[in-house]
Design a protein around this motif. Structure first.
Motif, mmCIF file in Angstrom:
data_model
loop_
_atom_site.group_PDB
_atom_site.id
_atom_site.type_symbol
_atom_site.label_atom_id
_atom_site.label_comp_id
_atom_site.label_asym_id
_atom_site.label_seq_id
_atom_site.Cartn_x
_atom_site.Cartn_y
_atom_site.Cartn_z
ATOM 1 N N LEU A 128 3.371 5.115 -4.360
ATOM 2 C CA LEU A 128 3.268 6.506 -3.921
ATOM 3 C C LEU A 128 3.665 7.470 -5.041
ATOM 4 O O LEU A 128 3.069 8.545 -5.181
ATOM 5 C CB LEU A 128 4.142 6.730 -2.692
ATOM 6 C CG LEU A 128 3.731 5.960 -1.422
ATOM 7 C CD1 LEU A 128 4.667 6.275 -0.278
ATOM 8 C CD2 LEU A 128 2.285 6.278 -1.044
ATOM 9 N N LEU A 180 -1.084 5.953 -11.060
ATOM 10 C CA LEU A 180 -1.284 4.966 -9.994
ATOM 11 C C LEU A 180 -1.564 3.584 -10.564
ATOM 12 O O LEU A 180 -0.981 2.584 -10.107
ATOM 13 C CB LEU A 180 -2.429 5.420 -9.095
ATOM 14 C CG LEU A 180 -2.855 4.466 -7.973
ATOM 15 C CD1 LEU A 180 -1.707 4.186 -7.033
ATOM 16 C CD2 LEU A 180 -4.051 5.046 -7.211
ATOM 17 N N LEU A 196 0.816 -1.203 0.000
ATOM 18 C CA LEU A 196 0.000 0.000 0.000
ATOM 19 C C LEU A 196 0.858 1.265 0.000
ATOM 20 O O LEU A 196 0.491 2.275 -0.628
ATOM 21 C CB LEU A 196 -0.930 -0.012 1.218
ATOM 22 C CG LEU A 196 -2.128 0.948 1.176
ATOM 23 C CD1 LEU A 196 -3.044 0.610 -0.004
ATOM 24 C CD2 LEU A 196 -2.915 0.876 2.469
ATOM 25 N N PHE A 197 1.990 1.224 0.682
ATOM 26 C CA PHE A 197 2.875 2.387 0.745
ATOM 27 C C PHE A 197 4.200 2.114 0.045
ATOM 28 O O PHE A 197 5.236 2.690 0.407
ATOM 29 C CB PHE A 197 3.123 2.773 2.209
ATOM 30 C CG PHE A 197 1.880 3.210 2.930
ATOM 31 C CD1 PHE A 197 1.407 4.514 2.803
ATOM 32 C CD2 PHE A 197 1.164 2.313 3.715
ATOM 33 C CE1 PHE A 197 0.250 4.906 3.460
ATOM 34 C CE2 PHE A 197 0.006 2.712 4.378
ATOM 35 C CZ PHE A 197 -0.448 4.010 4.251
ATOM 36 N N ILE A 211 -9.585 6.540 -1.347
ATOM 37 C CA ILE A 211 -9.090 7.565 -0.419
ATOM 38 C C ILE A 211 -9.090 8.936 -1.094
ATOM 39 O O ILE A 211 -9.515 9.945 -0.505
ATOM 40 C CB ILE A 211 -7.679 7.193 0.076
ATOM 41 C CG1 ILE A 211 -7.737 5.931 0.954
ATOM 42 C CG2 ILE A 211 -7.050 8.346 0.847
ATOM 43 C CD1 ILE A 211 -6.383 5.410 1.371
ATOM 44 N N LEU A 212 -8.618 8.999 -2.332
ATOM 45 C CA LEU A 212 -8.578 10.276 -3.049
ATOM 46 C C LEU A 212 -9.974 10.860 -3.232
ATOM 47 O O LEU A 212 -10.212 12.044 -2.959
ATOM 48 C CB LEU A 212 -7.908 10.088 -4.411
ATOM 49 C CG LEU A 212 -6.390 9.894 -4.433
ATOM 50 C CD1 LEU A 212 -5.915 9.679 -5.860
ATOM 51 C CD2 LEU A 212 -5.687 11.093 -3.809
ATOM 52 N N TRP A 245 -6.492 3.310 -2.914
ATOM 53 C CA TRP A 245 -5.995 4.682 -3.034
ATOM 54 C C TRP A 245 -6.981 5.558 -3.806
ATOM 55 O O TRP A 245 -7.150 6.743 -3.494
ATOM 56 C CB TRP A 245 -4.627 4.695 -3.704
ATOM 57 C CG TRP A 245 -3.498 4.443 -2.757
ATOM 58 C CD1 TRP A 245 -2.616 3.397 -2.770
ATOM 59 C CD2 TRP A 245 -3.135 5.258 -1.634
ATOM 60 N NE1 TRP A 245 -1.724 3.502 -1.734
ATOM 61 C CE2 TRP A 245 -2.022 4.641 -1.025
ATOM 62 C CE3 TRP A 245 -3.628 6.432 -1.095
ATOM 63 C CZ2 TRP A 245 -1.411 5.179 0.103
ATOM 64 C CZ3 TRP A 245 -3.022 6.976 0.037
ATOM 65 C CH2 TRP A 245 -1.925 6.346 0.615
ATOM 66 N N TYR A 246 -7.640 5.017 -4.813
ATOM 67 C CA TYR A 246 -8.656 5.800 -5.527
ATOM 68 C C TYR A 246 -9.810 6.154 -4.594
ATOM 69 O O TYR A 246 -10.345 7.274 -4.651
ATOM 70 C CB TYR A 246 -9.181 5.023 -6.741
ATOM 71 C CG TYR A 246 -8.273 5.087 -7.946
ATOM 72 C CD1 TYR A 246 -7.948 6.302 -8.533
ATOM 73 C CD2 TYR A 246 -7.744 3.923 -8.502
ATOM 74 C CE1 TYR A 246 -7.112 6.354 -9.643
ATOM 75 C CE2 TYR A 246 -6.905 3.968 -9.612
ATOM 76 C CZ TYR A 246 -6.591 5.192 -10.171
ATOM 77 O OH TYR A 246 -5.771 5.244 -11.267
ATOM 78 N N LEU A 258 0.765 7.537 -7.320
ATOM 79 C CA LEU A 258 -0.312 8.303 -6.690
ATOM 80 C C LEU A 258 -0.094 9.804 -6.877
ATOM 81 O O LEU A 258 -1.025 10.541 -7.220
ATOM 82 C CB LEU A 258 -0.380 7.954 -5.207
ATOM 83 C CG LEU A 258 -1.388 8.720 -4.353
ATOM 84 C CD1 LEU A 258 -2.807 8.378 -4.772
ATOM 85 C CD2 LEU A 258 -1.181 8.405 -2.869
#
Length: 314
Positions: free
Chosen positions: A72, A239, A66-67, A266-267, A263-264, A75
């Protein structure tokens, strides 16, 4: 007096004068369908969760990647291309909306053709056209600048033009609707005060139309965050492209798609919150009381929950 006594049930003595009426006990209607629907939905979600838990998915890979630095970086590139494309689309939208509303038949026709072309063709096709423009124009020569098209049309520029020009067509219609929502009397009053057409548009019409323009513009930007995943077609390292690169090496294909999806989400959640407060700001002049923020709703529920419980048991 006889009318009052007639309303008293048989066998009951009338209440003495000055006695307050008995409180009405409201019995809520039972909604059995709601309970059935809730049980069905929970059961379906449980079955879906069980199916994924039994699937061949390495769930430990999802938090592990994830990180990841590659994720990143992708992202950040996604945020960059989305913001830049939306900014370009907003500028073009305002320009072509004003042109379409112009009384000049040339400018209004050109604006209509622009909107017609870019709204009528898929954004994926537009990205491919910009990226392969060197097949038509191998050399870019505009007089004061000359270079090979392959060096000029980088993946970032192709993604920016493909997304930005497409977004400009949609923003033009949004801005046009916002401008037309302002009463014509505002424009007439500004002209009576000696203001020019452009000054009236900048100082009177556009500020008042923001209340109508902001909500769909926020939705367009959130949609842009997801549409930006199409830039993998022009080899832009966003991403999704970063997730695909890691998946090709680690063979964790589905796991990396889950990482990109997280991540999408979260954005879109973060920018949706920003959209809420921006809409709330521009609604100050049209609403008597602004809608409460999520934090205000939570504090209100916490403040009045004990009072409701005590009132119900009294």
């Amino acid at each position: 007096m006889t009318d009052k006594l007639a309303k008293v049930p048989a066998g009951a003595s009338p209440a003495p004068a000055g006695t307050p009426p008995e409180a009405i006990k409201a019995i809520p209607v039972r909604h059995f369908g709601r309970w059935v629907a809730a049980i069905v939905v929970i059961a379906l979600l449980a079955l879906l969760g069980y199916a994924f838990s039994q699937g061949n998915v390495r769930w430990a890979t999802v938090p592990e990647k994830l990180f990841d630095p590659t994720i990143l970086t992708g992202l950040w590139n996604t945020i960059q291309i989305s913001v830049a494309s939306m900014a370009l689309g907003l500028v073009l939208g305002i320009l072509f909306a004003v042109m379409r509303l112009s009384k000049n038949p040339v400018t209004s026709t050109i604006a209509w053709l622009y909107i017609w072309v870019f709204r009528g063709t898929p954004v994926y096709v537009q990205l491919l056209i910009w990226f392969n423009l060197a097949l038509i124009f191998p050399i870019l020569n505009i007089g004061f600048y000359k270079d090979e098209m392959t060096d000029v049309m980088t993946p970032f520029l192709a993604a920016l033009l493909g997304l930005g020009l497409n977004e400009g067509a949609y923003m033009a219609e949004i801005v046009r609707a916002g401008i037309q929502s302002v009463d014509e009397g505002q424009t007439e009053a500004a002209h009576a005060l000696g203001m020019s057409q452009s000054r009236t548009m900048r100082r009177i019409v556009l500020p008042q139309s923001m209340r109508v323009i902001i909500p769909p513009t926020g939705n367009e930007f959130i949609n842009m965050l997801k549409t930006s995943s199409l830039v993998v077609a022009v080899q832009y390292p966003d991403l999704l492209r970063a997730a695909q690169d890691i998946a090709s090496v680690s063979f964790a294909v589905m796991e990396m798609f889950f990482v990109a999806s997280i991540w999408y989400l979260i954005l879109t959640t973060v920018f949706s919150i920003g959209q809420f407060y921006l809409e709330r700001h521009y609604a100050k002049g049209s609403l008597r009381s602004l809608p409460p923020t999520p934090w205000q709703k939570i504090k209100a529920n916490l403040r009045f929950a004990p009072a409701k419980r005590s009132g119900g048991t009294a």
